[in-house]
Design an enzyme around this catalytic site. Structure first.
Site, PDB file in Angstrom:
ATOM      1  N   HIS A 165      60.549   7.032  33.154  1.00 42.02           N
ATOM      2  CA  HIS A 165      59.807   6.401  32.061  1.00 42.02           C
ATOM      3  C   HIS A 165      60.369   6.926  30.747  1.00 42.02           C
ATOM      4  CE1 HIS A 165      57.006   4.503  29.611  1.00 42.02           C
ATOM      5  NE2 HIS A 165      55.855   4.901  30.132  1.00 42.02           N
ATOM      6  N   HIS A 224      55.589  -2.778  34.385  1.00 43.01           N
ATOM      7  CA  HIS A 224      55.489  -1.519  33.651  1.00 43.01           C
ATOM      8  C   HIS A 224      55.522  -0.364  34.653  1.00 43.01           C
ATOM      9  CE1 HIS A 224      54.728   1.065  30.306  1.00 43.01           C
ATOM     10  NE2 HIS A 224      53.566   1.484  30.782  1.00 43.01           N
ATOM     11  N   LYS A 238      61.441   1.968  36.797  1.00 40.48           N
ATOM     12  CA  LYS A 238      61.152   3.348  36.385  1.00 40.48           C
ATOM     13  C   LYS A 238      61.321   4.308  37.549  1.00 40.48           C
ATOM     14  CE  LYS A 238      57.951   2.588  32.498  1.00 40.48           C
ATOM     15  NZ  LYS A 238      57.888   1.107  32.440  1.00 40.48           N
ATOM     16  N   GLU A 284      47.721  -2.943  36.561  1.00 43.57           N
ATOM     17  CA  GLU A 284      48.752  -3.968  36.374  1.00 43.57           C
ATOM     18  C   GLU A 284      48.715  -4.995  37.503  1.00 43.57           C
ATOM     19  OE1 GLU A 284      53.437  -4.406  35.059  1.00 43.57           O
ATOM     20  OE2 GLU A 284      52.704  -2.454  35.760  1.00 43.57           O
ATOM     21  N   CYS A 336      54.949   3.315  24.344  1.00 49.96           N
ATOM     22  CA  CYS A 336      55.802   2.849  25.439  1.00 49.96           C
ATOM     23  C   CYS A 336      56.180   1.375  25.337  1.00 49.96           C
ATOM     24  CB  CYS A 336      55.124   3.112  26.777  1.00 49.96           C
ATOM     25  SG  CYS A 336      54.625   4.827  26.999  1.00 49.96           S
ATOM     26  N   PHE A 380      50.199   3.470  25.630  1.00 49.55           N
ATOM     27  CA  PHE A 380      49.057   4.223  25.125  1.00 49.55           C
ATOM     28  C   PHE A 380      48.661   3.623  23.770  1.00 49.55           C
ATOM     29  CE2 PHE A 380      49.794   8.588  27.366  1.00 49.55           C
ATOM     30  CZ  PHE A 380      49.347   8.026  28.549  1.00 49.55           C
TER      31      PHE A 380
END
Length: 405
Positions: A332, A295, A327, A306, A163, A391
């Protein structure tokens, strides 16, 4: 000597539209592109919604032969690059083509082509594989097509860091232009994820929301997958001034880190380290930042982590920060997410309007920031960050500055 690097061209394809103008209009209106999935038959998945690119007809943008050579993800990247280059009013010379870099990001490359091939081979017992399968599935397909189509012969490559792919790509391109390795760069990313096999893999992870994307909201239930592409043209400030082209904003810093913690669970310290690194590279202080495009995936773990990372970096200034997750509107888009959010951040600074966190319903004490719920906020912000945390524990953060008058 390091050169100042500015953004002079933008291009977008996503669930909010097929160009940057429609993208920005939807963001500023707080309008979400999330809706019922059309790429797969109803009832095959536990979740029903996604942020798909609607009414996409490749033949509007490519000849039949060209379209057949490009997977959906690469088409998105090429069309976004065309728009960005046209937006920047670039007049190509042989010298400029040799000194321009192309750096793209993609997490999974030609997933649609791969899935279709497996269905044909294993389910329909069709033994002959499409001879274009390899060039269609390779993650660098968009970068290579942009190079071929525009005749750009400078450094061209693709970054794949889940990502964070697009943020890593844009950051690398930024450093190349800043240092003088490249005179100009086209950077961003693209992704197309709506194939049944890939969606079933995400279903198995149990992180996809059954309804919609509600970042930082107490009742958030997971992410919503999206697709699309976005590209930015980066060039030295002096060159943009000389050409008399519009400057959207300035890219001033890039930071990276690895969590070395867990393959899927986020780390407060890893995210904080990347933000600190971006601030250090930009040579600005935490209190200079006015906005963060987060994010913000809308998973329970990510949003709380976050928030903690932002508070770790910014201390008391975190109470004055404006933060949002776009998002909630474009989904996403995995390897393309950073590029979409980078464009959103630049346009937010350019227009003095910060996009909201859509679909927000109730505050979460674990996400105690001003997340600009549901409605855009007019604010003249000078500095902003755009966060991407992937990830594998790979983090990438871009720092932007509003264009000077």
């Amino acid at each position: 000597m390091n050169r100042r690097v500015v953004v002079t061209g933008l291009g977008v394809v996503c669930a909010l539209g097929h160009n940057g103008r429609d993208f920005w209009r939807a963001l500023s209106e707080g309008r979400s592109g999330i809706g019922p999935l059309k790429a797969v038959e109803p009832g095959q998945l536990r979740f029903e919604n996604g942020a798909e690119v609607h009414n996409w007809d490749a033949l509007r943008f490519f000849g039949e032969r060209e379209a057949g050579m490009l997977d959906r993800f690469a088409q998105f990247g090429v069309v976004a690059a065309r728009e960005a280059v046209a937006d920047a009013s670039i007049e190509w010379s042989a010298e400029l083509k040799e000194e321009t870099a192309i750096v793209t990001g993609s997490c999974v490359g030609g997933q649609c082509t791969e899935d279709e091939g497996f269905v044909n081979l294993y389910r329909k017992n069709i033994p002959r594989v499409n001879p274009l399968t390899i060039p269609r599935t390779m993650e660098n397909a968009a970068a290579s097509r942009i190079s071929l189509e525009m005749g750009i012969v400078g450094p061209t490559y693709t970054v794949s860091t889940a990502c964070s792919s697009s943020n890593h790509a844009i950051g690398q391109a930024f450093w190349m232009v800043r240092s003088g390795v490249a005179r100009m760069a086209i950077a961003g990313g693209s992704e197309a994820v709506f194939s049944l096999g890939f969606l079933k893999a995400w279903e198995a992870m149990r992180v996809v929301s059954p309804d919609t994307c509600r970042p930082f909201s107490k009742d958030r239930r997971g992410l919503i997958l999206g697709e699309g592409g976005a590209m930015l043209v980066l060039e030295p400030f002096e060159e943009a001034q000389r050409r008399g082209t519009r400057i959207y904003g300035e890219l001033i810093g890039f930071g990276m880190s690895s969590d070395a913690f867990h393959i899927t669970q986020p780390s407060t310290e890893g995210a904080a380290r990347a933000m600190r690194s971006a601030l250090l590279d930009a040579r600005i202080k935490p209190e200079d930042i006015g906005y963060i495009n987060a994010h913000g995936t809308a998973t329970q773990a990510n949003d709380a982590t976050e928030t903690a990372a932002i508070r770790k970096v910014f201390g008391g200034h975190a109470d004055r920060l404006l933060v949002s997750s776009t998002k909630s509107m474009h989904g996403h888009a995995l390897g393309a997410a950073g590029a979409l959010e980078g464009v959103a951040t630049v346009l937010a600074l350019h227009h003095g309007i910060l996009p909201p966190t859509a679909n927000y319903t109730e505050p979460d004490p674990a996400c105690d920031l001003d997340v600009i719920p549901n409605h855009a906020r007019e604010a003249r912000v000078e500095y902003a960050l755009s966060n991407s945390f992937a990830f594998g524990g790979l983090n990438a953060v871009l720092a932007f500055r509003r264009a000077l008058a």
